[in-house]
Design a protein around this motif. Structure first.
Motif, short mmCIF file in Angstrom:
data_model
loop_
_atom_site.label_atom_id
_atom_site.label_comp_id
_atom_site.label_asym_id
_atom_site.label_seq_id
_atom_site.Cartn_x
_atom_site.Cartn_y
_atom_site.Cartn_z
N LEU A 50 21.80 115.23 26.55
CA LEU A 50 23.01 114.92 25.78
C LEU A 50 24.07 115.96 26.09
CD1 LEU A 50 21.28 114.18 22.34
CD2 LEU A 50 22.05 112.51 24.04
N PRO A 51 24.96 115.67 27.02
CA PRO A 51 25.94 116.68 27.45
C PRO A 51 26.77 117.25 26.31
CG PRO A 51 26.10 114.69 28.80
CD PRO A 51 25.12 114.41 27.71
N ASP A 52 27.15 116.42 25.34
CA ASP A 52 27.97 116.94 24.25
C ASP A 52 27.18 117.88 23.36
OD1 ASP A 52 26.48 114.70 23.47
OD2 ASP A 52 27.88 114.17 21.88
N LEU A 53 25.86 117.71 23.28
CA LEU A 53 25.03 118.64 22.51
C LEU A 53 24.95 119.98 23.23
CD1 LEU A 53 23.14 118.91 20.02
CD2 LEU A 53 21.27 118.37 21.58
N GLU A 54 24.76 119.94 24.53
CA GLU A 54 24.65 121.18 25.30
C GLU A 54 25.95 121.98 25.24
OE1 GLU A 54 22.76 122.54 29.52
OE2 GLU A 54 23.76 120.61 29.43
N LYS A 55 27.09 121.31 25.31
CA LYS A 55 28.37 122.02 25.27
C LYS A 55 28.55 122.76 23.95
CE LYS A 55 30.72 118.84 28.32
NZ LYS A 55 31.59 117.67 28.38
N GLY A 56 27.96 122.24 22.89
CA GLY A 56 28.09 122.89 21.60
C GLY A 56 27.11 124.02 21.39
N GLU A 57 26.16 124.21 22.32
CA GLU A 57 25.16 125.26 22.17
C GLU A 57 25.85 126.61 22.23
OE1 GLU A 57 21.73 126.98 24.96
OE2 GLU A 57 21.59 124.83 24.61
N PRO A 68 18.96 141.31 11.32
CA PRO A 68 19.90 140.51 12.10
C PRO A 68 19.16 139.67 13.14
CG PRO A 68 20.06 142.82 12.72
CD PRO A 68 19.09 142.73 11.57
N VAL A 69 19.66 138.45 13.34
CA VAL A 69 19.05 137.52 14.28
C VAL A 69 20.15 136.86 15.09
CG1 VAL A 69 17.75 135.35 14.46
CG2 VAL A 69 17.08 137.04 12.77
N LYS A 70 19.91 136.70 16.39
CA LYS A 70 20.80 135.91 17.23
C LYS A 70 20.15 134.53 17.36
CE LYS A 70 21.49 138.77 20.81
NZ LYS A 70 21.86 139.15 22.19
N ALA A 71 20.78 133.53 16.78
CA ALA A 71 20.25 132.17 16.81
C ALA A 71 21.13 131.31 17.71
CB ALA A 71 20.21 131.59 15.41
N VAL A 72 20.55 130.23 18.21
CA VAL A 72 21.29 129.27 19.01
C VAL A 72 21.60 128.07 18.14
CG1 VAL A 72 21.18 127.74 21.01
CG2 VAL A 72 20.21 130.04 21.15
N MET A 73 22.87 127.69 18.09
CA MET A 73 23.28 126.52 17.33
C MET A 73 23.53 125.40 18.34
SD MET A 73 26.38 126.13 14.59
CE MET A 73 27.69 126.37 15.78
N TYR A 74 22.91 124.26 18.12
CA TYR A 74 23.06 123.12 19.01
C TYR A 74 24.13 122.18 18.47
CZ TYR A 74 18.73 124.64 21.17
OH TYR A 74 17.76 125.38 21.81
N GLY A 75 25.03 121.75 19.34
CA GLY A 75 26.07 120.82 18.94
C GLY A 75 27.10 121.49 18.05
N THR A 76 27.82 120.67 17.31
CA THR A 76 28.90 121.18 16.49
C THR A 76 28.51 121.36 15.04
OG1 THR A 76 29.70 118.93 16.17
CG2 THR A 76 30.66 120.17 17.99
N GLU A 77 27.29 120.96 14.70
CA GLU A 77 26.84 121.12 13.33
C GLU A 77 26.40 122.56 13.10
OE1 GLU A 77 24.03 117.97 12.23
OE2 GLU A 77 24.72 116.93 14.01
N ASN A 78 26.47 123.02 11.89
CA ASN A 78 26.10 124.40 11.58
C ASN A 78 24.63 124.52 11.25
OD1 ASN A 78 28.67 125.53 11.96
ND2 ASN A 78 29.30 124.77 9.96
N GLU A 79 23.79 123.91 12.04
CA GLU A 79 22.35 123.96 11.80
C GLU A 79 21.67 124.86 12.81
OE1 GLU A 79 20.92 123.06 9.25
OE2 GLU A 79 22.27 121.59 8.40
N VAL A 80 20.88 125.76 12.32
CA VAL A 80 20.08 126.61 13.20
C VAL A 80 18.60 126.52 12.85
CG1 VAL A 80 21.94 128.25 13.69
CG2 VAL A 80 20.40 128.68 11.78
N SER A 81 18.26 125.79 11.76
CA SER A 81 16.85 125.74 11.35
C SER A 81 16.30 124.33 11.17
CB SER A 81 16.64 126.56 10.07
OG SER A 81 17.45 126.06 9.04
N ILE A 82 17.15 123.31 11.15
CA ILE A 82 16.66 121.93 11.12
C ILE A 82 17.37 121.14 12.22
CG2 ILE A 82 15.99 121.90 8.69
CD1 ILE A 82 18.58 120.32 8.14
N LEU A 83 16.81 120.03 12.58
CA LEU A 83 17.37 119.25 13.69
C LEU A 83 18.77 118.73 13.39
CD1 LEU A 83 14.25 117.09 14.61
CD2 LEU A 83 15.13 119.06 15.85
N PRO A 84 19.68 118.89 14.33
CA PRO A 84 21.00 118.28 14.18
C PRO A 84 20.90 116.76 14.23
CG PRO A 84 20.99 119.93 15.94
CD PRO A 84 19.57 119.70 15.53
N ARG A 85 21.87 116.10 13.63
CA ARG A 85 21.90 114.64 13.54
C ARG A 85 21.76 113.99 14.92
NH1 ARG A 85 25.95 111.78 14.63
NH2 ARG A 85 27.43 113.47 14.37
N LYS A 86 22.44 114.51 15.94
CA LYS A 86 22.39 113.91 17.28
C LYS A 86 20.98 113.97 17.88
CE LYS A 86 27.17 114.37 18.54
NZ LYS A 86 28.16 114.84 19.47
#
Length: 132
Positions: A50-57, A68-86
């Motif tokens: 999903l190219p649009d998901l990767e661009k939002g990473e 402190p933690v460096k987390a990766v956020m996928y897509g444009t949603e502010n989710e780092v611990s549950i699956l994004p809608r896409k």
């Protein structure tokens, strides 16, 4: 769940290519290595298709369990611990944190098995394969 996606997810969890982490879908340790929750492995697979998901990473800095933690956020949603809608839609899931039964017949969210109960990826893959 989309059966082809499930097959690839289970294979990825068993592959040994992903280092298991907790509390975030994907986090980056002090050495720059990525650590994945079982749900983060699914996000990584989705990001490759999903190219649009990767661009939002992107990396986000937050605090978890007092450190402190460096987390990766996928897509444009502010989710780092549950699956994004896409990712949910792509995988054909109905829940951002699916539940499966364990040996004692209790249902647990996949993130609970990964984080709190310390199930290994192979054990989680077995449950996903049989139940989702």
């Amino acid at each position: 769940m989309n059966q082809e996606v499930k097959k690839r997810w289970v294979e990825a969890l068993r592959s040994g290519k992903y280092k298991q982490g907790e509390q975030c879908l994907t986090q980056i340790d002090d050495d720059g290595q990525r650590l994945y929750c079982c749900l983060g492995v699914l996000c990584d697979l989705a990001a490759k298709e999903l190219p649009d998901l990767e661009k939002g990473e992107k990396e986000v800095h937050l605090e978890m369990r007092g450190k402190p933690v460096k987390a990766v956020m996928y897509g444009t949603e502010n989710e780092v611990s549950i699956l994004p809608r896409k990712v949910i839609e792509w995988a054909g899931l109905s829940d951002p944190n699916p539940r499966v039964k364990t040996n004692n017949e209790n249902k647990f969210m996949l993130s609970e098995l990964n984080d709190s109960m310390k199930y290994k990826f192979n054990q989680i893959a077995d449950l996903i394969e049989k139940q989702l």
